[in-house]
Scaffold this active site. Structure first.
Site, PDB file in Angstrom:
ATOM      1  N   PHE A 295     -29.386 -46.019 -26.949  1.00  0.00           N
ATOM      2  CA  PHE A 295     -29.308 -44.287 -27.251  1.00  0.00           C
ATOM      3  C   PHE A 295     -29.655 -43.680 -26.659  1.00  0.00           C
ATOM      4  CE2 PHE A 295     -31.877 -41.768 -30.695  1.00  0.00           C
ATOM      5  CZ  PHE A 295     -30.513 -41.543 -30.957  1.00  0.00           C
TER       6      PHE A 295
ATOM      7  N   LYS B   7     -39.582 -37.400 -27.113  1.00  0.00           N
ATOM      8  CA  LYS B   7     -40.591 -37.673 -27.813  1.00  0.00           C
ATOM      9  C   LYS B   7     -42.308 -37.526 -27.342  1.00  0.00           C
ATOM     10  CE  LYS B   7     -37.775 -41.513 -30.288  1.00  0.00           C
ATOM     11  NZ  LYS B   7     -36.267 -41.977 -29.489  1.00  0.00           N
TER      12      LYS B   7
ATOM     13  N   ASP C 213     -33.400 -42.652 -19.497  1.00  0.00           N
ATOM     14  CA  ASP C 213     -33.550 -41.618 -20.047  1.00  0.00           C
ATOM     15  C   ASP C 213     -34.642 -42.668 -20.711  1.00  0.00           C
ATOM     16  OD1 ASP C 213     -34.443 -41.004 -22.732  1.00  0.00           O
ATOM     17  OD2 ASP C 213     -32.194 -41.381 -23.548  1.00  0.00           O
TER      18      ASP C 213
HETATM   19  C1  LIG Z   1     -35.395 -41.210 -29.388  1.00  0.00           C
HETATM   20  C2  LIG Z   1     -35.028 -40.929 -28.108  1.00  0.00           C
HETATM   21  C3  LIG Z   1     -33.224 -40.190 -28.087  1.00  0.00           C
HETATM   22  C4  LIG Z   1     -32.824 -39.326 -28.955  1.00  0.00           C
HETATM   23  O1  LIG Z   1     -34.039 -38.376 -29.073  1.00  0.00           O
HETATM   24  P1  LIG Z   1     -34.456 -36.602 -30.233  1.00  0.00           P
HETATM   25  O2  LIG Z   1     -35.239 -36.444 -29.899  1.00  0.00           O
HETATM   26  O3  LIG Z   1     -34.489 -37.945 -31.713  1.00  0.00           O
HETATM   27  O4  LIG Z   1     -33.157 -35.820 -29.937  1.00  0.00           O
HETATM   28  C5  LIG Z   1     -32.825 -40.263 -26.573  1.00  0.00           C
HETATM   29  N1  LIG Z   1     -33.135 -41.847 -25.995  1.00  0.00           N
HETATM   30  C6  LIG Z   1     -34.110 -42.547 -25.902  1.00  0.00           C
HETATM   31  C7  LIG Z   1     -34.162 -43.995 -25.178  1.00  0.00           C
HETATM   32  C8  LIG Z   1     -34.864 -41.858 -27.716  1.00  0.00           C
HETATM   33  O5  LIG Z   1     -35.509 -43.244 -27.782  1.00  0.00           O
END
Ligand SMILES: *Cc1c(COP(=O)(O)O)cnc(C)c1O
Length: 399
Positions: A143, A257, A228
């Site tokens: 994700f 986050k 990420d």
């Molecule tokens: C939450 C998340 C995102 C997206 O972040 P947003 O602030 O909602 O755009 C991308 N990558 C990972 C691994 C995430 O947990």
């Protein structure tokens, strides 16, 4: 809740009428938080094992962050990135000091941080005279966000449904399968983008050996490695960044986050040799890295450090995992318990949503990913006594 009268109900009715219907919200209106506790509009309290989806690592209404915010709000909130500001500079310097990276780009969300990473990876090869080297290898079940670029990079079909045509140039491989990358990687590949532990994908960690093999393959082919760490970073797994557990460093890393304990911020970090592909005009944002959010972020990071919260996370995380594993022995519906630090998952052989609802009724906020995996990502300041309370609750609702 008083019988027959709820202060929450009217808000839920209005919200369901006037807000875009993008969430199936749980029936609770939160009005206040303190540490690991939330209160709803009727005054009922809840222990929070979600922390706004791994965001409020220092807990709710943290006094230090609140003071930093109010001080900064009374001093300077925003001027734009046409100028230098002190909190932004201090935050970037802190991140550079504590990571593999040499430069930081600030933005407002995780998706935007990944957008910046994707743009940087492509531009890096354009600048080197390899314009066809633009494809990115990404993982199935990953994700990376909801913008067009990041949903195109995300390895879950349900996220892409209804939005075609999506961005071209992403290839997908199963997670933890080095052979699949070997087969797919080509002279058109600019980067490999991955989480070290998949969060939304169900708390699935990379194998250490696999991650070393990925790094080695990137070195041999000159491919950029992007981690990420939006969910795994900022102490969540018991290290500042999850990749420290594996002993593998990326070329680019994205954060968001928990970086400002609840204020919207994203960051894209890179090594000098890669970062230099961004020059004035390459990329920009109005709000990214305002004095207000960067002051909150700086306070968050300094507090994590000065109060040894990451060490605490590692310790209570192990305790929490052991207690979840003990539940697995007692309840056959629990298939597996996994995760690191306070990024924990419990895979069930049934639908998880009824359990989330049952916990909520009993005053505990948890969450479910992929339909059947309960996710536990409380504030990192959670205490063993609070974990014990959740375990008792889970023991009942798993019956
Ligand atoms: C939450 C998340 C995102 C997206 O972040 P947003 O602030 O909602 O755009 C991308 N990558 C990972 C691994 C995430 O947990």
């Amino acid at each position: 809740m008083t019988e027959g009268f709820s202060r929450s109900q009217p808000w839920m009715i209005v919200a369901d009428k006037v807000m875009a219907n993008t969430y199936k919200r749980l029936p609770v209106v939160f009005t206040r938080g303190q540490g690991c506790t939330l209160w709803d509009a009727d005054g009922k309290s809840y222990l929070d094992f979600l922390a706004g989806i791994a965001v409020c690592n220092l807990g709710h209404a943290h006094p230090g962050v609140a003071a930093a915010l109010s001080r900064q709000a009374e001093t300077l909130v925003h001027v734009s990135n046409l100028f230098y500001t002190v909190p932004q500079t201090e935050l970037a310097a802190w991140l550079v000091d504590h990571s593999f990276a040499n430069r930081v780009f600030f933005c407002n969300s995780g998706a935007e941080a990944n957008e910046a990473a994707i743009k940087l990876a492509r531009k890096y090869f354009k600048d080197r005279g390899e314009p066809d080297r633009y494809r990115i290898i990404s993982m199935i079940q990953s994700f990376h966000g909801r913008t067009f670029g990041t949903l195109s990079a995300t390895g879950q079909d349900k996220i892409k449904q209804g939005f075609s045509p999506i961005l071209e140039g992403f290839d997908f491989v199963p997670f933890n399968d080095i052979e699949a990358i070997h087969k797919l990687i080509s002279s058109n590949t600019c980067a490999i983008l991955m989480e070290t532990i998949q969060g939304e994908g169900g708390i699935r960690a990379a194998d250490t050996e696999y991650l070393h093999q990925v790094r080695q393959l990137c070195n041999e082919t000159g491919t950029l490695l992007i981690f990420d760490e939006i969910q795994t970073g900022i102490g969540r797994t018991g290290k500042l960044f999850a990749h420290e557990h594996f002993g593998v460093e990326p070329d680019i890393m994205t954060l968001a986050k928990a970086l400002a304990n609840g204020l919207p911020i994203g960051a894209m970090l890179a090594r000098e040799s890669v970062a230099e592909a961004f020059v004035p005009g390459s990329h920009a944002t109005t709000f990214g890295g305002t004095p207000l959010v960067t002051a909150a972020a700086l306070c968050t990071l300094k507090t994590l450090e000065s109060e040894n919260i990451i060490e605490h996370c590692l310790e209570v995380g192990e305790y929490f995992k052991d207690r979840l594993k003990a539940l697995q022995v007692r309840h056959p519906v629990v298939k597996e318990v996994r995760g690191t630090g306070l990024l924990l998952g419990m895979e069930l052989s049934t639908d998880g949503l009824p359990l989330v609802q049952a916990c909520l009724n009993r005053g505990f906020v948890i969450n479910c990913v992929q339909g059947n995996i309960l996710r536990f990502v409380p504030p990192l300041i959670i205490q063993k006594s609070e974990i014990d309370q959740l375990i008792d609750c889970l023991d009942q609702v798993l019956e």
